[in-house]
Design an enzyme around this catalytic site. Structure first.
Site, PDB file in Angstrom:
ATOM      1  CB  CYS A   2      -0.946   0.100   1.203  1.00  0.00           C
ATOM      2  SG  CYS A   2      -2.052  -1.285   1.346  1.00  0.00           S
ATOM      3  NE  ARG A  27       4.551   1.633  -0.244  1.00  0.00           N
ATOM      4  CZ  ARG A  27       5.609   1.333   0.489  1.00  0.00           C
ATOM      5  NH1 ARG A  27       6.803   1.514   0.005  1.00  0.00           N
ATOM      6  NH2 ARG A  27       5.475   0.852   1.705  1.00  0.00           N
ATOM      7  CD1 TRP A  74      -0.414  -6.073  -3.540  1.00  0.00           C
ATOM      8  CD2 TRP A  74      -0.411  -6.756  -1.415  1.00  0.00           C
ATOM      9  NE1 TRP A  74      -0.032  -7.389  -3.523  1.00  0.00           N
ATOM     10  CE2 TRP A  74      -0.017  -7.837  -2.234  1.00  0.00           C
ATOM     11  CE3 TRP A  74      -0.480  -6.962  -0.041  1.00  0.00           C
ATOM     12  CZ2 TRP A  74       0.319  -9.095  -1.726  1.00  0.00           C
ATOM     13  CZ3 TRP A  74      -0.160  -8.210   0.475  1.00  0.00           C
ATOM     14  CH2 TRP A  74       0.240  -9.257  -0.368  1.00  0.00           C
ATOM     15  CG  ASN A 100       1.828   0.594   4.137  1.00  0.00           C
ATOM     16  OD1 ASN A 100       1.539  -0.589   3.932  1.00  0.00           O
ATOM     17  ND2 ASN A 100       3.047   1.061   4.009  1.00  0.00           N
ATOM     18  N   GLY A 101      -0.266  -1.255   6.376  1.00  0.00           N
ATOM     19  CA  GLY A 101       0.135  -2.153   7.462  1.00  0.00           C
ATOM     20  C   GLY A 101      -1.014  -3.069   7.835  1.00  0.00           C
ATOM     21  CD  GLU A 482      16.836 -12.359  -9.372  1.00  0.00           C
ATOM     22  OE1 GLU A 482      16.350 -12.961  -8.419  1.00  0.00           O
ATOM     23  OE2 GLU A 482      16.460 -11.225  -9.726  1.00  0.00           O
ATOM     24  CE  LYS A 486      13.355 -10.138 -11.178  1.00  0.00           C
ATOM     25  NZ  LYS A 486      14.149 -10.176 -10.006  1.00  0.00           N
ATOM     26  CD  GLU A 489       9.515 -10.764  -9.267  1.00  0.00           C
ATOM     27  OE1 GLU A 489       9.133  -9.995  -8.395  1.00  0.00           O
ATOM     28  OE2 GLU A 489      10.648 -10.700  -9.766  1.00  0.00           O
ATOM     29  CG  HIS A 505      19.167 -36.307  -8.237  1.00  0.00           C
ATOM     30  ND1 HIS A 505      19.581 -37.598  -8.007  1.00  0.00           N
ATOM     31  CD2 HIS A 505      20.298 -35.580  -8.385  1.00  0.00           C
ATOM     32  CE1 HIS A 505      20.901 -37.642  -7.981  1.00  0.00           C
ATOM     33  NE2 HIS A 505      21.367 -36.418  -8.220  1.00  0.00           N
ATOM     34  CE  LYS A 604      11.361  -2.392  -6.024  1.00  0.00           C
ATOM     35  NZ  LYS A 604      12.063  -3.385  -6.862  1.00  0.00           N
TER      36      LYS A 604
HETATM   37  O1  M6R Z   1      13.087  -5.012  -0.591  1.00  0.00           O
HETATM   38  P1  M6R Z   1      13.601  -6.398  -0.445  1.00  0.00           P
HETATM   39  O2  M6R Z   1      14.868  -6.634  -1.190  1.00  0.00           O
HETATM   40  O3  M6R Z   1      13.702  -6.843   0.982  1.00  0.00           O
HETATM   41  O4  M6R Z   1      12.493  -7.303  -1.120  1.00  0.00           O
HETATM   42  C1  M6R Z   1      12.588  -8.702  -1.100  1.00  0.00           C
HETATM   43  C2  M6R Z   1      11.650  -9.313  -2.097  1.00  0.00           C
HETATM   44  O5  M6R Z   1      10.326  -8.983  -1.802  1.00  0.00           O
HETATM   45  C3  M6R Z   1      11.973  -8.859  -3.525  1.00  0.00           C
HETATM   46  O6  M6R Z   1      13.290  -9.154  -3.876  1.00  0.00           O
HETATM   47  C4  M6R Z   1      11.027  -9.551  -4.522  1.00  0.00           C
HETATM   48  O7  M6R Z   1      11.295 -10.917  -4.582  1.00  0.00           O
HETATM   49  C5  M6R Z   1      11.176  -8.870  -5.880  1.00  0.00           C
HETATM   50  N1  M6R Z   1       9.885  -8.604  -6.426  1.00  0.00           N
HETATM   51  C6  M6R Z   1      11.962  -9.675  -6.837  1.00  0.00           C
HETATM   52  O8  M6R Z   1      12.013  -9.134  -8.102  1.00  0.00           O
END
Ligand code: M6R
Length: 609
Positions: A2, A27, A74, A100-101, A482, A486, A489, A505, A604
């Site tokens: 949020c 956010r 969110w 937010n929270g 990673e 990506k 996501e 395996h 984010k």
């Molecule tokens: O702000 P942070 O690095 O702590 O965030 C951790 C994850 O939420 C963040 O890396 C998330 O996996 C990203 N969307 C990856 O692209």
């Protein structure tokens, strides 16, 4: 999760709030709303959908006023819907709250308030705050909020406007970020710095347990007992342009392209060219303390967790210190066995990830020294850690992390060299060589980015596939993870990252002529083994896309597609190798028509557990 943005000054509040919310949309973006005060009267507009929807509603039915707060949501408690979107109001309609929270004891509070006759219009946790303030209001809104917050448990950044105090915004923070920005005759509040950079770089970040009253020209800060707190304004050095797309179609693409300069900024000031000494001003660890450390525990989430995996390899290789990597959410509740000789390194872009913050608290309780590698200056994790190293990547707005990751890797590399030197496993000469490799890296990243067209062509070939496998060995394994993250996501394609040797395996059963297998064929002692894994994939009809740095015959023969990256040391090759994978995810997502900067269901900063 949020985003909150607010304005108070002499101009119309809505244009500022809408623009701020657009910058905070990363956010959360399932619903949005605003509240303003005009001539002392409260107006609220909110709707399901993105800020654009809200903008359309406001253009049909404008609301005015020079004081206002806005919110992009969110959903956590209560599904995305118009009634559940913020701002929330009390029974009288005189108080509007954005939050937010999570208010953890909201059910209990809601029951008590309902018994007292309060009527609820949403199923959110936030609405209890509006009714609590109403219940506790006795002529002073700040006092009413302070009293209410003593009854509420959980995390919050709160902004409240009310007909009771028509010339101020009341704010509070516990666990979720909230920043006040000061312009000339006007002030702003925001969940992050980047959203207000266009207007001001003079800020105050609220600390946990603080509550404040903002008017166009004054700001008063208190604790929950309403004892005044003095806090100096900070000047933020980020360039306002860094929070704009600057001609790129998406923030993700812009941030991928920013990696050479981001790494230059990461290194700058940390390595003295003449003597190759590594400096980390805010690390807060003496040489003696570094020498005492006999174990490293990295903790992080998501992409930052992948950076930690590379850190594990580097610390063991350079400093010979046993290192391990923990998912922050698991670590914090696992009763970890750590002591004062353990160094816990929290890696986080935002510095606000709830699980990582919890892991930092837990590590401190257990007596460990905690440092964080963080991008956002002054963020909660940076402040809670004993020491911090900032990545200096500039604001990262795209939900998919790119430049934050590669700059985290650069910091981890430098830290491992520093520890290696102090522990006596790296001599001066070796250190100079390793540092020179890093100094050359931004130039090599620029060369790597030239694969973009090639990657776009491969993306065209692959974008209809519904699955993908990413394989790597050694430091290529975290890059496989990673790359897969990506792709998941931003393009919603199911992807798995695996250590290449593990394929036989189980995952090998997935391979057929429709399965793209992206293989990190990085130079080094595992190269021949990787070639063997490529053979195994080809023997089962899989499509191999290799990331390689050597144009040597074996790989040229075996792979269906090869993306070449420049040669660098084995320890730095992950930083180059991840770039084509970021581009691949980006272009596959584009070709599948996905919303790259705002992937569905994601936000984010994950500020909830
Ligand atoms: O702000 P942070 O690095 O702590 O965030 C951790 C994850 O939420 C963040 O890396 C998330 O996996 C990203 N969307 C990856 O692209």
């Amino acid at each position: 999760m949020c985003g909150i943005f607010g304005y108070i000054g002499e101009k119309e509040a809505i244009p500022f709030i809408l623009e701020g919310l657009k910058k905070l949309e990363y956010r959360g973006y399932d619903s949005a709303g605003v509240a303003t005060l005009e001539k002392g009267q409260l107006f609220v507009t909110k709707c399901l959908g993105k800020i654009q929807q809200l903008e359309e509603e406001l253009s049909q039915k404008p609301i005015g006023g020079q004081i206002g707060v806005g919110h992009t949501r969110w959903a956590t408690h209560g599904k995305p819907s118009q009634p559940n979107s913020h701002p929330h109001q009390d029974c009288t309609g005189k108080i509007a709250v954005v939050h937010n929270g999570i208010i953890e004891n909201y059910l209990e509070l809601r029951r008590e308030l309902a018994n007292k006759g309060h009527h609820f219009s949403s199923t959110t946790d936030t609405e209890v705050i509006a009714h609590l303030i109403e219940e506790n209001y006795d002529g002073d809104l700040l006092q009413a909020l302070a009293k209410s917050l003593k009854q509420a448990r959980g995390a919050y950044a709160l902004a409240i406007i009310s007909e009771h105090t028509p010339n101020s915004i009341i704010i509070a923070r516990q666990g979720s970020p909230l920043i006040v920005g000061f312009g000339a005759e006007e002030s702003f509040i925001s969940s992050d710095i980047a959203a207000m950079l266009k207007y001001t770089n003079k800020i105050i970040q609220l600390e946990n347990g603080q509550i404040g009253r903002l008017t166009p020209k004054t700001f008063k800060l208190f604790d929950l007992e309403l004892t005044p707190i003095k806090k100096r304004k900070e000047l933020v050095s980020w360039d306002p342009q860094s929070a704009e797309k600057s001609g790129f179609a998406h923030f993700m693409l812009k941030e991928i392209h920013e990696q050479p300069s981001a790494i230059r900024n990461t290194i700058e000031g940390r390595i003295k060219a003449q003597d190759h000494i590594i400096h980390f001003d805010e690390l807060n660890l003496t040489d003696k303390e570094i020498c005492r450390i006999n174990r490293i525990v990295f903790t992080a989430c998501g992409t930052s967790w992948h950076a930690a995996l590379i850190g594990e390899y580097l610390f063991e290789q350079f400093a010979k210190i046993p290192a391990e990597v923990e998912y922050a959410a698991e670590f914090r509740y696992r009763e970890p066995i750590i002591d004062d000789k353990t160094l816990v390194i929290a890696i986080t872009q935002s510095g606000e990830t709830a699980d990582t913050l919890g892991a930092v608290w837990e590590a401190k309780v257990q007596g460990a020294k905690v440092i964080s590698i963080c991008n956002v200056v002054g963020s909660s994790i940076a402040r809670e850690s004993h020491g911090v190293v900032y990545t200096n990547a500039g604001p990262e707005i795209g939900v998919a992390s790119t430049k934050a990751f590669t700059t985290q890797l650069a910091i981890v590399y430098l830290l491992a060299i520093l520890f290696g030197k102090r522990h006596g496993f790296i001599n001066e000469q070796q250190s100079i060589g390793l540092i020179n490799d890093l100094i050359e890296l931004p130039g090599k990243l620029e060369q790597t980015l030239q694969v973009e067209k090639e990657v776009e062509r491969i993306a065209e070939k692959l974008h209809k596939a519904n699955n993908a496998l990413y394989l790597g060995r050694g430091k290529g394994f975290p890059i496989a993870l990673e790359g897969a993250l990506k792709l998941k996501e931003v393009s919603y394609v199911h992807a798995e990252g695996y250590p290449a040797a593990e394929m036989k395996h189980g995952p090998i059963a997935l391979i057929d002529h429709k399965m793209p297998v992206i293989v990190l064929a990085l130079a080094g002692r595992r190269y021949e083994k990787i070639l063997g894994n490529i053979e195994e994939v080809k023997a089962r009809g899989g499509i191999v896309i290799a990331i390689a740095s050597d144009k040597e015959p074996a790989i040229m023969e075996k792979a269906d597609e090869i993306i070449f990256i420049p040669k660098t040391s084995e320890s730095l090759s992950p930083i180059l190798a991840v770039v084509p994978l970021q581009l691949l995810a980006y272009y596959i997502a584009l070709k599948r028509g996905c919303h790259v900067d705002q992937p569905r269901n994601l936000a984010k900063s994950v500020t909830v557990e």
